[in-house]
Design an enzyme around this catalytic site. Structure first.
Site, short mmCIF file in Angstrom:
data_model
loop_
_atom_site.label_atom_id
_atom_site.label_comp_id
_atom_site.label_asym_id
_atom_site.label_seq_id
_atom_site.Cartn_x
_atom_site.Cartn_y
_atom_site.Cartn_z
N ILE A 6 -2.66 -1.07 -4.66
CA ILE A 6 -4.02 -1.53 -5.42
C ILE A 6 -4.75 -0.46 -6.37
CG2 ILE A 6 -5.83 -0.65 -3.61
CD1 ILE A 6 -6.98 -3.70 -4.08
N ASP A 52 -5.71 1.67 5.33
CA ASP A 52 -7.05 1.92 5.65
C ASP A 52 -7.49 1.64 6.62
OD1 ASP A 52 -6.66 3.43 3.10
OD2 ASP A 52 -8.04 1.68 1.71
N GLY A 77 0.76 -0.93 -0.04
CA GLY A 77 0.05 -0.04 -0.11
C GLY A 77 0.80 1.18 -0.04
N LEU A 91 2.24 1.24 6.16
CA LEU A 91 2.21 2.63 6.85
C LEU A 91 0.85 3.37 6.23
CD1 LEU A 91 5.70 3.60 5.49
CD2 LEU A 91 4.87 2.48 7.63
N SER A 100 6.59 9.65 4.01
CA SER A 100 5.45 9.07 3.37
C SER A 100 4.53 10.51 2.93
CB SER A 100 4.58 8.25 3.75
OG SER A 100 3.85 8.36 4.80
N GLU A 101 3.72 10.47 1.96
CA GLU A 101 2.85 11.58 1.69
C GLU A 101 1.71 11.62 2.79
OE1 GLU A 101 4.83 11.08 -2.09
OE2 GLU A 101 4.01 9.54 -0.85
N GLU A 102 1.37 10.36 3.35
CA GLU A 102 0.30 10.04 4.47
C GLU A 102 0.88 10.80 5.52
OE1 GLU A 102 -3.57 9.81 5.62
OE2 GLU A 102 -2.73 9.37 3.44
#
Length: 248
Positions: free
Chosen positions: A94, A149, A70, A146, A224-226
């Site tokens: 995905i 969801d 992910g 990381l 990470s962007e998140e």
């Protein structure tokens, strides 16, 4: 005198052209191509899938060791490539447009920095269904989950990528002593995931001191962007690292 044209200008892709819904149903029957066995990826040709040699132009005899499951828009994957230049890392995503962005990002980075970023790649797949089609037993030394969801509704907990049945698959592809990392900004999800790890005999939590000694400790929370989105929203980030154990 013959005029020479200037080389084309290479630019990194822009996320605004690759936007997609944040969540995807991993249980539904998406249209995926995947190898029938990990050995297929080492052949000259793999029907409907790129071989490892096509994904990593300078692979040599190395095998993929790190899997960012992910991987989102690939920020942490890029950091892995920069931190571990001698290791091969794969991002698994995905969502169609998001995985397209990561592939284009890697292609652009390779063009901008010749000889670099040959050790990272991205594939679009459903890791909850096809992980063992890509990796042999004990192949991986690190796996990353990381900001997965959260799937808040109880009826959708089966969609969560950390669950008892999948933990056995993760233990299968991880070598003994290999590390699995999880990070989230959702405390309830963190407690839910760690409860399953604690109940599974294949994983052992690292101590806080051991986690701090890991070169990736700070990167897990920030690269990470998140993670950057959580920072902007003044959220909190929690995570842990686990070691894969050999079962007698």
């Amino acid at each position: 005198m013959m005029e020479t044209s200037d080389p084309p200008i290479v630019k990194l892709p822009q996320k605004r052209f690759y936007r997609q819904r944040a969540h995807s149903n991993p249980i539904s029957d998406h249209n995926f191509n995947y190898p029938s066995h990990p050995k297929e990826l080492y052949k000259d040709k793999c029907p409907d899938n790129k071989t490892w040699d096509e994904l990593y132009p300078s692979r040599g005899d190395r095998k993929v060791e790190f899997a960012d499951v992910g991987c989102g828009y690939g920020g942490f994957l890029v950091s892995l490539g920069e931190t571990f230049e001698d290791k091969l890392s794969i991002g698994m995503e995905i969502r169609v447009k998001v995985s397209d962005y990561v592939m284009d990002r890697i292609e652009s980075l390779r063009a901008l920095h010749p000889g670099k970023y040959q050790n990272i790649a991205c594939i679009r797949t459903n890791s909850m269904k096809y992980l063992v089609n890509y990796f042999e037993k004990g192949q991986l030394s690190k796996m990353f989950f990381l900001y997965p969801d959260p799937h808040f509704k109880k009826s959708k907990h089966k969609w969560r990528i950390i669950n008892p049945s999948l933990l056995s698959e993760y233990a299968y592809v991880l070598r003994e002593g290999g590390l699995l990392y999880v990070v989230t900004d959702v405390e309830d999800l963190y407690k839910w995931m760690t409860s399953h790890f604690d109940a599974h005999q294949s994983f052992k939590r690292l101590s806080l001191e051991e986690e701090k000694q890991d070169i990736l400790h700070d990167k897990l929370l920030n690269r990470s962007e998140e993670a950057q989105k959580v920072e902007r929203n003044h959220g909190s980030k929690i995570g842990c690292s686990l070691s894969a154990q050999e079962i007698a």
